[in-house]
Design a protein around this motif. Structure first.
Motif, mmCIF file in Angstrom:
data_model
loop_
_atom_site.group_PDB
_atom_site.id
_atom_site.type_symbol
_atom_site.label_atom_id
_atom_site.label_comp_id
_atom_site.label_asym_id
_atom_site.label_seq_id
_atom_site.Cartn_x
_atom_site.Cartn_y
_atom_site.Cartn_z
ATOM 1 N N ALA A 19 -66.578 -62.480 53.210
ATOM 2 C CA ALA A 19 -67.732 -63.281 53.628
ATOM 3 C C ALA A 19 -68.011 -64.308 52.533
ATOM 4 N N TRP A 20 -67.986 -65.573 52.920
ATOM 5 C CA TRP A 20 -68.163 -66.669 51.973
ATOM 6 C C TRP A 20 -69.411 -67.465 52.339
ATOM 7 N N ARG A 21 -69.952 -68.138 51.325
ATOM 8 C CA ARG A 21 -71.142 -68.969 51.512
ATOM 9 C C ARG A 21 -70.999 -70.211 50.643
ATOM 10 N N VAL A 22 -71.326 -71.368 51.220
ATOM 11 C CA VAL A 22 -71.317 -72.631 50.477
ATOM 12 C C VAL A 22 -72.707 -73.238 50.569
ATOM 13 N N MET A 23 -73.268 -73.562 49.406
ATOM 14 C CA MET A 23 -74.552 -74.251 49.307
ATOM 15 C C MET A 23 -74.234 -75.709 48.953
ATOM 16 N N TYR A 24 -74.777 -76.647 49.719
ATOM 17 C CA TYR A 24 -74.492 -78.053 49.476
ATOM 18 C C TYR A 24 -75.698 -78.897 49.875
ATOM 19 N N THR A 25 -75.675 -80.164 49.497
ATOM 20 C CA THR A 25 -76.763 -81.091 49.803
ATOM 21 C C THR A 25 -76.213 -82.223 50.663
ATOM 22 N N LYS A 26 -76.935 -82.520 51.723
ATOM 23 C CA LYS A 26 -76.554 -83.636 52.597
ATOM 24 C C LYS A 26 -77.833 -84.392 52.955
ATOM 25 N N ASP A 27 -77.807 -85.689 52.748
ATOM 26 C CA ASP A 27 -78.965 -86.541 53.030
ATOM 27 C C ASP A 27 -80.223 -86.014 52.335
ATOM 28 N N GLY A 28 -80.060 -85.530 51.100
ATOM 29 C CA GLY A 28 -81.177 -85.038 50.314
ATOM 30 C C GLY A 28 -81.698 -83.668 50.720
ATOM 31 N N LYS A 29 -81.026 -83.029 51.655
ATOM 32 C CA LYS A 29 -81.464 -81.737 52.178
ATOM 33 C C LYS A 29 -80.491 -80.643 51.731
ATOM 34 N N GLU A 30 -81.022 -79.545 51.210
ATOM 35 C CA GLU A 30 -80.164 -78.424 50.809
ATOM 36 C C GLU A 30 -79.773 -77.619 52.042
ATOM 37 N N LEU A 31 -78.466 -77.411 52.184
ATOM 38 C CA LEU A 31 -77.931 -76.701 53.344
ATOM 39 C C LEU A 31 -77.028 -75.559 52.901
ATOM 40 N N GLN A 32 -76.788 -74.664 53.833
ATOM 41 C CA GLN A 32 -75.898 -73.536 53.564
ATOM 42 C C GLN A 32 -75.024 -73.288 54.789
ATOM 43 N N ARG A 33 -73.757 -73.023 54.539
ATOM 44 C CA ARG A 33 -72.839 -72.582 55.593
ATOM 45 C C ARG A 33 -72.277 -71.236 55.181
ATOM 46 N N THR A 34 -72.137 -70.356 56.154
ATOM 47 C CA THR A 34 -71.505 -69.063 55.899
ATOM 48 C C THR A 34 -70.254 -68.952 56.752
ATOM 49 N N THR A 35 -69.263 -68.246 56.221
ATOM 50 C CA THR A 35 -68.016 -68.056 56.957
ATOM 51 C C THR A 35 -67.500 -66.639 56.748
ATOM 52 N N LEU A 36 -66.628 -66.232 57.636
ATOM 53 C CA LEU A 36 -65.847 -65.020 57.462
ATOM 54 C C LEU A 36 -64.394 -65.468 57.431
ATOM 55 N N ALA A 37 -63.760 -65.222 56.308
ATOM 56 C CA ALA A 37 -62.356 -65.606 56.145
ATOM 57 C C ALA A 37 -61.488 -64.363 56.235
ATOM 58 N N VAL A 38 -60.402 -64.477 56.961
ATOM 59 C CA VAL A 38 -59.384 -63.435 56.995
ATOM 60 C C VAL A 38 -58.198 -63.983 56.216
ATOM 61 N N LEU A 39 -57.829 -63.280 55.158
ATOM 62 C CA LEU A 39 -56.741 -63.711 54.291
ATOM 63 C C LEU A 39 -55.618 -62.684 54.346
ATOM 64 N N ILE A 40 -54.399 -63.161 54.285
ATOM 65 C CA ILE A 40 -53.234 -62.304 54.099
ATOM 66 C C ILE A 40 -52.723 -62.609 52.696
ATOM 67 N N LEU A 41 -52.679 -61.590 51.868
ATOM 68 C CA LEU A 41 -52.154 -61.764 50.521
ATOM 69 C C LEU A 41 -50.833 -61.028 50.404
ATOM 70 N N ALA A 42 -49.909 -61.633 49.685
ATOM 71 C CA ALA A 42 -48.588 -61.051 49.465
ATOM 72 C C ALA A 42 -48.336 -60.971 47.962
ATOM 73 N N LYS A 43 -47.683 -59.902 47.564
ATOM 74 C CA LYS A 43 -47.328 -59.740 46.154
ATOM 75 C C LYS A 43 -45.844 -60.040 45.996
ATOM 76 N N ALA A 44 -45.554 -60.988 45.129
ATOM 77 C CA ALA A 44 -44.167 -61.353 44.831
ATOM 78 C C ALA A 44 -44.068 -61.619 43.342
ATOM 79 N N GLN A 45 -43.033 -61.129 42.739
ATOM 80 C CA GLN A 45 -42.795 -61.306 41.308
ATOM 81 C C GLN A 45 -44.011 -60.883 40.493
ATOM 82 N N GLY A 46 -44.648 -59.793 40.934
ATOM 83 C CA GLY A 46 -45.768 -59.211 40.208
ATOM 84 C C GLY A 46 -47.099 -59.911 40.384
#
Length: 184
Positions: free
Chosen positions: A115-142
């Motif tokens: 679960a990720w969240r980004v706080m940013y400003t647009k047109d002088g207004k503080e905004l927030q977006r939230t996301t759910l990211a699905v990641l696949i991670l692979a281990k190679a060469q340690g």
């Protein structure tokens, strides 16, 4: 007395399997820590000017579907788009990782929900977006690296991206993609 060697052998085997299990748990814990570090590295890089180390988080052939549905292919395209977004819409933003779960498919492949969240400003207004990211991670060469991400907007401005310049409006031309879209 004749059962004593068998009992001793069973006790020895039980002890060895406990040692092996403890070793497996230690290996899994170390892998979880390494994966958490990669996810934290995403936030750390996002929050620093120039996104140092961002590209190092990904495999060379990584895929990344961003919140608008645009499908980025390869480390270079992923890095470029994110740097462009940070120079424009998300300039001066702060990125937070709120929660992460890890499930191992194999000892060298993991599915991560974060679960990720980004706080940013647009047109002088503080905004927030939230996301759910699905990641696949692979281990190679340690090293654990991100092989794929699908990031889904879960809250905040932008539920409709009809006018967004960040949308890739091209249609995949390979038959597999076309067949997939046609499936109900």
């Amino acid at each position: 007395m004749r059962y004593l060697p068998k009992v001793a052998l069973c006790a020895f085997m039980l002890a060895m399997s406990s040692v092996a299990l403890a070793g497996d748990q230690a290996d899994e814990h170390a892998a979880e820590q390494a994966i958490q570090s990669v996810v934290a590295g995403f936030a750390k890089s996002w929050n620093l000017p120039g996104m140092p180390g961002f590209g190092d988080l990904f495999t060379e052939d990584a895929d990344f579907v961003v919140i608008t549905g645009r499908w980025l292919k390869g480390r270079d395209e992923i890095v470029k788009l994110h740097r462009d977004v940070l120079a424009d819409l998300y300039q001066g933003s702060q990125f937070f990782v709120d929660a992460t779960t890890i499930r191992f498919l194999r000892s060298d492949i993991a599915v991560v929900h974060s679960a990720w969240r980004v706080m940013y400003t647009k047109d002088g207004k503080e905004l927030q977006r939230t996301t759910l990211a699905v990641l696949i991670l692979a281990k190679a060469q340690g090293q654990w690296r991100i092989a794929a991400v699908h990031n889904t907007l879960t809250g905040g401005p932008g539920w409709s991206f009809a006018d967004s310049k960040w949308i890739d409006r091209s249609v995949p031309t390979d038959s597999h993609a076309a067949d997939h879209r046609a499936t109900p």
